[in-house]
Design a protein around this motif. Sequence first.
Motif, PDB file in Angstrom:
ATOM      1  N   LEU A 144       0.636  -1.230   0.084  1.00 52.85           N
ATOM      2  CA  LEU A 144      -0.089   0.093   0.156  1.00 52.85           C
ATOM      3  C   LEU A 144       0.984   1.368   0.070  1.00 52.85           C
ATOM      4  O   LEU A 144       1.961   1.165   0.787  1.00 52.85           O
ATOM      5  CB  LEU A 144      -0.845  -0.108   1.251  1.00 52.85           C
ATOM      6  N   PHE A 145       0.573   2.247  -0.777  1.00 51.32           N
ATOM      7  CA  PHE A 145       1.321   3.463  -0.896  1.00 51.32           C
ATOM      8  C   PHE A 145       0.387   4.621  -0.425  1.00 51.32           C
ATOM      9  O   PHE A 145      -0.813   4.458  -0.496  1.00 51.32           O
ATOM     10  CB  PHE A 145       1.657   3.766  -2.353  1.00 51.32           C
ATOM     11  N   LYS A 146       0.974   5.492   0.087  1.00 49.21           N
ATOM     12  CA  LYS A 146       0.205   6.994   0.390  1.00 49.21           C
ATOM     13  C   LYS A 146       0.404   7.835  -0.625  1.00 49.21           C
ATOM     14  O   LYS A 146       1.469   8.080  -1.439  1.00 49.21           O
ATOM     15  CB  LYS A 146       0.994   7.383   1.777  1.00 49.21           C
ATOM     16  N   ASP A 147      -0.859   8.529  -0.881  1.00 53.36           N
ATOM     17  CA  ASP A 147      -0.795   9.842  -1.857  1.00 53.36           C
ATOM     18  C   ASP A 147      -0.330  10.771  -1.165  1.00 53.36           C
ATOM     19  O   ASP A 147       0.328  11.145  -0.114  1.00 53.36           O
ATOM     20  CB  ASP A 147      -2.100   9.851  -2.317  1.00 53.36           C
ATOM     21  N   ALA A 148      -0.340  12.063  -1.901  1.00 49.69           N
ATOM     22  CA  ALA A 148       0.234  13.408  -1.460  1.00 49.69           C
ATOM     23  C   ALA A 148      -0.333  13.815  -0.266  1.00 49.69           C
ATOM     24  O   ALA A 148       0.265  14.360   0.652  1.00 49.69           O
ATOM     25  CB  ALA A 148       0.003  14.271  -2.581  1.00 49.69           C
ATOM     26  N   ASP A 149      -1.686  13.424  -0.025  1.00 48.88           N
ATOM     27  CA  ASP A 149      -2.519  14.008   1.359  1.00 48.88           C
ATOM     28  C   ASP A 149      -2.345  12.844   2.546  1.00 48.88           C
ATOM     29  O   ASP A 149      -2.797  13.264   3.434  1.00 48.88           O
ATOM     30  CB  ASP A 149      -3.793  13.820   0.906  1.00 48.88           C
ATOM     31  N   GLY A 150      -1.559  11.913   2.272  1.00 49.13           N
ATOM     32  CA  GLY A 150      -1.331  10.888   3.317  1.00 49.13           C
ATOM     33  C   GLY A 150      -2.316   9.855   3.267  1.00 49.13           C
ATOM     34  O   GLY A 150      -2.004   8.928   4.059  1.00 49.13           O
ATOM     35  N   GLY A 151      -3.188   9.589   2.388  1.00 48.02           N
ATOM     36  CA  GLY A 151      -4.015   8.485   2.425  1.00 48.02           C
ATOM     37  C   GLY A 151      -3.532   7.496   1.668  1.00 48.02           C
ATOM     38  O   GLY A 151      -2.538   7.488   1.014  1.00 48.02           O
ATOM     39  N   LEU A 152      -4.161   6.219   1.914  1.00 46.17           N
ATOM     40  CA  LEU A 152      -3.674   5.013   1.363  1.00 46.17           C
ATOM     41  C   LEU A 152      -4.107   4.922  -0.010  1.00 46.17           C
ATOM     42  O   LEU A 152      -5.220   5.161  -0.213  1.00 46.17           O
ATOM     43  CB  LEU A 152      -4.004   3.681   2.222  1.00 46.17           C
ATOM     44  N   VAL A 153      -3.282   4.507  -0.982  1.00 41.43           N
ATOM     45  CA  VAL A 153      -3.699   4.239  -2.205  1.00 41.43           C
ATOM     46  C   VAL A 153      -3.776   2.684  -2.604  1.00 41.43           C
ATOM     47  O   VAL A 153      -2.909   1.990  -2.351  1.00 41.43           O
ATOM     48  CB  VAL A 153      -2.747   4.853  -3.546  1.00 41.43           C
ATOM     49  N   ILE A 154      -4.821   2.111  -2.699  1.00 47.66           N
ATOM     50  CA  ILE A 154      -5.342   0.607  -2.689  1.00 47.66           C
ATOM     51  C   ILE A 154      -5.123   0.193  -4.052  1.00 47.66           C
ATOM     52  O   ILE A 154      -5.454   0.666  -4.996  1.00 47.66           O
ATOM     53  CB  ILE A 154      -6.659   0.335  -2.251  1.00 47.66           C
ATOM     54  N   PRO A 155      -4.180  -0.830  -4.187  1.00 51.06           N
ATOM     55  CA  PRO A 155      -3.815  -1.348  -5.591  1.00 51.06           C
ATOM     56  C   PRO A 155      -5.101  -1.954  -6.198  1.00 51.06           C
ATOM     57  O   PRO A 155      -6.057  -2.503  -5.718  1.00 51.06           O
ATOM     58  CB  PRO A 155      -2.786  -2.311  -5.281  1.00 51.06           C
ATOM     59  N   GLN A 156      -4.982  -2.145  -7.644  1.00 53.71           N
ATOM     60  CA  GLN A 156      -5.963  -2.839  -8.273  1.00 53.71           C
ATOM     61  C   GLN A 156      -5.211  -3.935  -8.940  1.00 53.71           C
ATOM     62  O   GLN A 156      -4.061  -3.686  -9.446  1.00 53.71           O
ATOM     63  CB  GLN A 156      -6.614  -2.013  -9.184  1.00 53.71           C
ATOM     64  N   GLU A 157      -6.173  -5.068  -9.338  1.00 49.06           N
ATOM     65  CA  GLU A 157      -5.558  -6.161 -10.118  1.00 49.06           C
ATOM     66  C   GLU A 157      -6.762  -6.701 -11.147  1.00 49.06           C
ATOM     67  O   GLU A 157      -7.825  -6.769 -10.695  1.00 49.06           O
ATOM     68  CB  GLU A 157      -5.022  -7.401  -9.330  1.00 49.06           C
ATOM     69  N   PRO A 158      -6.268  -6.814 -12.515  1.00 48.70           N
ATOM     70  CA  PRO A 158      -7.698  -7.259 -13.332  1.00 48.70           C
ATOM     71  C   PRO A 158      -7.808  -8.762 -12.919  1.00 48.70           C
ATOM     72  O   PRO A 158      -6.908  -9.548 -12.621  1.00 48.70           O
ATOM     73  CB  PRO A 158      -7.222  -7.050 -14.704  1.00 48.70           C
ATOM     74  N   LEU A 159      -9.192  -8.852 -13.258  1.00 39.38           N
ATOM     75  CA  LEU A 159      -9.510 -10.539 -13.048  1.00 39.38           C
ATOM     76  C   LEU A 159      -8.890 -11.383 -13.970  1.00 39.38           C
ATOM     77  O   LEU A 159      -8.277 -12.439 -13.558  1.00 39.38           O
ATOM     78  CB  LEU A 159     -10.958 -10.697 -13.091  1.00 39.38           C
ATOM     79  N   VAL A 168     -10.051  -6.346  -7.332  1.00 39.53           N
ATOM     80  CA  VAL A 168     -10.130  -7.019  -8.556  1.00 39.53           C
ATOM     81  C   VAL A 168     -11.205  -6.577  -9.306  1.00 39.53           C
ATOM     82  O   VAL A 168     -12.409  -6.685  -9.097  1.00 39.53           O
ATOM     83  CB  VAL A 168     -10.312  -8.416  -8.094  1.00 39.53           C
ATOM     84  N   SER A 169     -10.823  -5.840 -10.442  1.00 37.26           N
ATOM     85  CA  SER A 169     -11.762  -5.216 -11.274  1.00 37.26           C
ATOM     86  C   SER A 169     -12.046  -6.373 -12.490  1.00 37.26           C
ATOM     87  O   SER A 169     -11.170  -7.180 -12.820  1.00 37.26           O
ATOM     88  CB  SER A 169     -10.963  -4.053 -11.972  1.00 37.26           C
ATOM     89  N   PHE A 170     -13.236  -6.342 -12.773  1.00 38.43           N
ATOM     90  CA  PHE A 170     -13.907  -7.367 -13.532  1.00 38.43           C
ATOM     91  C   PHE A 170     -15.098  -6.842 -14.287  1.00 38.43           C
ATOM     92  O   PHE A 170     -15.742  -5.990 -13.955  1.00 38.43           O
ATOM     93  CB  PHE A 170     -14.408  -8.439 -12.667  1.00 38.43           C
ATOM     94  N   PRO A 171     -15.452  -7.362 -15.438  1.00 41.90           N
ATOM     95  CA  PRO A 171     -16.430  -6.716 -16.086  1.00 41.90           C
ATOM     96  C   PRO A 171     -17.999  -7.257 -15.769  1.00 41.90           C
ATOM     97  O   PRO A 171     -17.853  -8.478 -15.452  1.00 41.90           O
ATOM     98  CB  PRO A 171     -16.441  -7.127 -17.698  1.00 41.90           C
ATOM     99  N   ILE A 172     -18.853  -6.608 -15.670  1.00 46.33           N
ATOM    100  CA  ILE A 172     -20.202  -6.952 -15.411  1.00 46.33           C
ATOM    101  C   ILE A 172     -20.881  -7.782 -16.287  1.00 46.33           C
ATOM    102  O   ILE A 172     -21.704  -8.914 -16.115  1.00 46.33           O
ATOM    103  CB  ILE A 172     -21.077  -5.633 -15.197  1.00 46.33           C
ATOM    104  N   LYS A 173     -20.433  -7.558 -17.565  1.00 48.62           N
ATOM    105  CA  LYS A 173     -20.968  -8.427 -18.861  1.00 48.62           C
ATOM    106  C   LYS A 173     -19.921  -8.810 -19.584  1.00 48.62           C
ATOM    107  O   LYS A 173     -18.871  -8.230 -19.871  1.00 48.62           O
ATOM    108  CB  LYS A 173     -22.185  -7.601 -19.524  1.00 48.62           C
ATOM    109  N   ASN A 174     -20.289 -10.144 -20.328  1.00 47.64           N
ATOM    110  CA  ASN A 174     -19.553 -10.566 -21.513  1.00 47.64           C
ATOM    111  C   ASN A 174     -18.104 -10.929 -21.126  1.00 47.64           C
ATOM    112  O   ASN A 174     -16.851 -10.419 -21.471  1.00 47.64           O
ATOM    113  CB  ASN A 174     -19.387  -9.501 -22.482  1.00 47.64           C
ATOM    114  N   LEU A 175     -17.996 -11.641 -19.703  1.00 46.58           N
ATOM    115  CA  LEU A 175     -16.607 -12.045 -19.180  1.00 46.58           C
ATOM    116  C   LEU A 175     -16.587 -13.152 -20.249  1.00 46.58           C
ATOM    117  O   LEU A 175     -17.100 -14.303 -19.942  1.00 46.58           O
ATOM    118  CB  LEU A 175     -16.850 -12.452 -17.917  1.00 46.58           C
ATOM    119  N   ASP A 176     -15.479 -13.215 -21.017  1.00 49.11           N
ATOM    120  CA  ASP A 176     -14.977 -14.021 -21.792  1.00 49.11           C
ATOM    121  C   ASP A 176     -14.094 -14.990 -20.973  1.00 49.11           C
ATOM    122  O   ASP A 176     -12.822 -14.740 -20.982  1.00 49.11           O
ATOM    123  CB  ASP A 176     -14.371 -13.659 -23.117  1.00 49.11           C
TER     124      ASP A 176
END
Length: 625
Positions: free
Chosen positions: A401-416, A473-481
Amino acid sequence: ASSFGAGDPGGGDISFRRARLLSRLTASSHPGGGGGGDDPSTTHATADVSSSCPYLDTINRTLLDFDFEPSCSITLESGPHVYGCMVCGKFFRGRGRSTPAYTHSVDTGHAVYVHLTRGTFHCLPDDYEVRDPSLADISAALHPTYTAADIAALDGNAALARDLFGRRYLPGFVGLNNLNKTDYINAVVQALAHVRPLRDYFLRLGGSDSLSSSGSATGGGAAVAQMKRKRSDKSSSSVSGTDPTLHSDLAQCFGDLIRKMWSDKRFKSTVDPHMFVQAVSVASRKRYHIGKQAEAGEFLAWLLHQLHVGLGGGRKAGSSIIHKVFQGTVEVTTRQRKKGSDDSQHDDNEEEDDRAGSDDEDTIKAKEEERERKKAEVVIEEKTTETHFLQLTLDIPEKPLFKDADGGLVIPQEPLVSVLRKFDGTSFSDAIGRGGVAQKRRYRLRKLPNYLVLHLTRFKRNEFTVEKNPTIVSFPIKNLDLSPYVMLPEGEKKRVPPTEEEVRAMSVKELKKLLAKHGRADVAESSVEKAELVTACVDFVTNSLPDMLADKYDLVANVTHHIPAEVGREEQRDLLQEGSYHCHVQHKGTGQWYDIQDLHVEETMPQLIGISESYVLIFEKKGLS
């Protein structure tokens, strides 16, 4: 005639009724005596039946709540003969003389009762059955029933229902009461309630016959034993899948909960899953218990297995509705390292000169090195098996986890797609086998189910606490191939849908077989003439079947785990216990998504679903709806 029905239930008419009772009890020919038993109707060839009752206007529908366990409020006993008082809403056992229900009717003057299992109405202490059209709403609230037309219209129904208090609700999208850290159960039930084949299966089992003869979740052991005895009397395994009396208490409580969630005739706009939670606690031996938070993914795996067994399923694939809906096939290749045997034992008959400076010194050193090499040498054993699965478990990679300029945590993302690399058919992942032996495993998907369950492992336990991986974990709502992840066995070609000419040339038997093969037997059941069946098959093959064979999926339900902002400090370290579960489900008719957390139901945008902290995902293969 007494005016008790029009007066105060606690008024002076009680003395009149008591006097009449004393005179009737002295008569030996009283047809409703019952000898003090729980169910007097079982001891007589005929029972008194009246189409009208003067006490129906004393019924107080606002106090009626049939979501709780049918057990006597006096003796705490449960069984098939428990009655609910229609005046005060309390439950009592029996209706014969000296039973709690009979005594309650005499002491309080409450006259109308309902049998909580059969749904029949009775007037006590006169003991006659009441049949009146005005009681139909109570029967519908007690045991909701659905016709084939009702089930077919559920997904397209957007009309709001109204409860007794004037609150509006959308059937199927109702809140479930949290009984103290049972939100993970509520979220899983909400997700499964929107899996269409599973929902329709339990809705068709509606009615009083679907309730267990034991009538209680606390008697789960007796119910299971009774179910096993009944199964042993049946030679056909298919009977247990259609006869509700052969289902386990957990499966019956789950079906009863599903029917109440989709009912538009409820007296209140929410549902209390008390009976189902009690059945879960008994079946799991308090592994999943009130007041104890648990992981929704693990509970879903346990629940699917218990429902499969409780519905009469066995080891054979497709032996229950659970396997027909969720079961897929995967090929697992396991590589395990084993130490090789030490064959470097020297010949005892051969004498070696190990003196320094001797000619055999170099030879001895070479043999010793050979022995050490063979001792350290390992053998890779590879084994390939094909097995079935009900859900796929995906490991989320850990990222800092990284902190942004304001000190908040930047949550990482990963594609499905990145998380699904475990099932690409080429990568080997680390695993622990039996006995703690380290292994390498490769997974190849052979067949995907109609409804695919993905379990994202977010929690990891150590000796001190439970840690959560917050990666989105990002994923499509429709047409997941998912077609790139399905690898057919060698020599097997990819299935191609038949042409329209081939469909029209098929017989009725072949058309029904084609629809049943792809899980659409309901289309054949709704067609009467062959021309209708051919038209339905052509429409299915042309529009739906290509998407089904392409292994494309749309999201049905999304279970997420949310942690409050204050959790994570030193005084609060158990993220699992302090967090809560949400469930996102979609209304098929309007396309609107809803965020359901216990009793709270609100609309949400689909853009927010794909970036939530998803924990359990349920996808539907395109072309099924």
